[in-house]
Design an enzyme around this catalytic site. Structure first.
Site, mmCIF file in Angstrom:
data_model
loop_
_atom_site.group_PDB
_atom_site.id
_atom_site.type_symbol
_atom_site.label_atom_id
_atom_site.label_comp_id
_atom_site.label_asym_id
_atom_site.label_seq_id
_atom_site.Cartn_x
_atom_site.Cartn_y
_atom_site.Cartn_z
ATOM 1 N N ASP A 171 0.795 -3.998 -8.909
ATOM 2 C CA ASP A 171 0.520 -2.316 -8.582
ATOM 3 C C ASP A 171 0.879 -1.537 -9.662
ATOM 4 O O ASP A 171 0.140 -0.935 -10.400
ATOM 5 C CB ASP A 171 1.363 -1.952 -7.209
ATOM 6 C CG ASP A 171 1.093 -2.870 -5.934
ATOM 7 O OD1 ASP A 171 0.579 -4.119 -6.413
ATOM 8 O OD2 ASP A 171 1.109 -2.317 -4.857
ATOM 9 N N GLU A 398 12.768 -9.759 -2.312
ATOM 10 C CA GLU A 398 11.241 -9.629 -2.636
ATOM 11 C C GLU A 398 11.248 -9.741 -4.277
ATOM 12 O O GLU A 398 10.287 -10.280 -4.769
ATOM 13 C CB GLU A 398 10.859 -8.293 -2.200
ATOM 14 C CG GLU A 398 9.407 -7.793 -2.476
ATOM 15 C CD GLU A 398 9.025 -6.603 -2.115
ATOM 16 O OE1 GLU A 398 9.685 -5.677 -1.754
ATOM 17 O OE2 GLU A 398 7.631 -6.272 -2.404
HETATM 18 C C1 DGY Z 1 -0.635 -4.358 -1.585
HETATM 19 O O1 DGY Z 1 -0.962 -3.794 -0.356
HETATM 20 O O2 DGY Z 1 -1.016 -4.938 -2.203
HETATM 21 C C2 DGY Z 1 0.502 -3.649 -2.053
HETATM 22 O O3 DGY Z 1 0.908 -4.326 -3.184
HETATM 23 C C3 DGY Z 1 1.780 -3.214 -1.220
HETATM 24 O O4 DGY Z 1 2.882 -2.468 -1.935
#
Ligand code: DGY
Length: 430
Positions: A171, A398
């Protein structure tokens, strides 16, 4: 090393996160089904419950679009209000879903699911059962690989263009800082739920989220057509890891086809053309690493991150190149633990913030796998041990702070548990 404690603890995380036909990445933070999460999770499940691993893969494939895309997120109708953005942000996307009643996002993930179907399938020693699974999954797996090659192809190269940072799975990586710099605003604001269970400092910023949501608006307006989207968007890239994992998926799909006595779905000539383009667009000779390509500004994104190392899992890179990349990246890490996503020597490095530095188990799994494929068996075994040590020390987090080794993000995280099981099983067979 045999480790019954780690084995049992990892299995209990997967059992606790089992939602029936899929496994949620985390009960609190991610209450739906995610595409590449389920792929990695199936690898762990296959070590102790093969039938459940198959269900994990098949439930994700069931969410595919008519065009063949397997979306990055399948919503659980029981939890639509527990996560944002929900399906209401992607209304046009819902018109593409093949099976009525299933709600999905409008983007995808690297096709690890295809490779997981191959790897998890191979764990079944009864040939008939293995082949029956591959036979059922084959059309959807072909559809996914073909979708990426066809509907994400831009003029000039056979590579896969991605349209959203969530597609890469990385992200808020510095690789995608040009999106943040573009300063896009979404059509309507979003109340973030992701910072309710995880410290704000471990997550992307509000400015990052503004960009993510604005891209969804652009995708919806373009009805998910790559040409229309690219004409209006500052974000459209050849992600080095997406491309590497597409190539790997295509090769694994060809293996499945040959086991089934089917014609090879991806021709050797296509694989050769793809490999040549991969080298041309992704190799950064100045850095000595594989990086991404910005399709909007037509230039390389010269950021050294672990994406270039994880890309070794694609099987496209020579052994010498792989060794050089590994040595270079470890030097840049300056003693940080395992393989961290951004080296601490990079000005953008943040030890705890999601994709701006932390160690992730699945990225380390990909690097281990890629180094094994490149013939770097000793280095692969060392990294496998380091990854497992981190998990033993800090639990199934995580992600992990690469300086202190402490847990970050959500806890009891499914792919960390699943990949611990897979890594342990390979450590035993070494
Ligand atoms: C996703 O929806 O892939 C995002 O990484 C959530 O943080």
């Amino acid at each position: 090393m045999h480790d019954p404690w780690l084995d049992a603890a990892a299995m209990s995380v997967l059992r606790a996160n089992d939602a029936g036909r899929w496994t949620v990445p985390s009960r609190t933070q991610y209450p739906h089904q995610w595409n590449w999460d389920s792929a990695f999770i199936s690898l762990g499940l296959a070590t102790f419950d093969w039938d459940r691993a198959v269900v994990e893969i098949e439930s994700m494939l069931a969410a595919r679009w008519r065009e063949g895309m397997v979306p990055h997120l399948r919503y659980d109708p029981a939890h639509v209000f527990d996560y944002s953005p929900g399906p209401d942000r992607w209304p046009v996307a819902q018109t593409h879903v093949a099976e009525p009643g299933i709600a999905t996002s409008g983007i995808t993930n690297p096709p690890v699911l295809v490779s997981a179907a191959f790897l998890a399938g191979r764990r079944q020693t009864v040939r008939q059962r293995r082949l029956a699974f591959w036979r059922r999954a084959f059309p959807a797996l072909c559809g996914f690989v073909e979708y990426l090659a066809r509907d994400r192809r831009l003029p000039g190269a056979p590579l896969v263009a991605i349209v959203h940072p969530w597609e890469s799975g990385w992200d808020n990586s510095p690789r995608w800082d040009h999106l943040r710099a573009a300063g896009l605003r979404p059509s309507r604001p979003l109340s973030r739920l992701d910072t309710e269970h995880v410290p704000v400092a471990d997550r992307p910023t509000d400015a990052d989220y503004a960009g993510y949501l604005a891209l969804i608006d652009l995708l919806e307006a373009a009805d998910y057509d790559i040409g229309g989207f690219k004409a209006s968007s500052p974000f459209c890239v050849y992600d080095v890891l997406m491309d590497a994992l597409w190539y790997r998926a295509a090769c694994d799909l060809n293996e499945i086809a040959s086991e089934l006595g089917e014609e090879q779905p991806v021709a050797d000539a296509c694989l050769r053309e793809f490999a040549a383009a991969f080298e041309e667009f992704h190799w950064d000779a100045d850095l000595g690493l594989y990086v991404d390509w910005d399709c909007v500004s037509s230039r390389r994104i010269s950021r050294p991150t672990a994406a270039g190392l994880a890309a070794l899992a694609g099987g496209l890179v020579s052994g010498d190149r792989a060794r050089e990349a590994w040595q270079l990246y470890r030097r840049m890490q300056a003693g940080a633990l395992a393989v961290c996503t951004v080296p601490p020597t990079d000005p953008a490095f943040e030890a705890r913030r999601y994709w701006r530095g932390p160690v992730w188990a699945h990225i380390n799994w990909l690097v281990v796998d890629g180094m094994e494929r490149s013939g770097l068996k000793g280095e692969a075994a060392e990294l496998r041990r380091e990854t497992l040590d981190l998990i033993r020390r800090s639990g199934f987090a995580e992600y992990f702070d690469p300086i202190t080794g402490t847990a970050c993000g959500a806890d009891a995280f499914s792919w960390t548990a699943a990949l611990a099981l897979d890594l342990l099983s390979h450590e035993l067979s070494d």
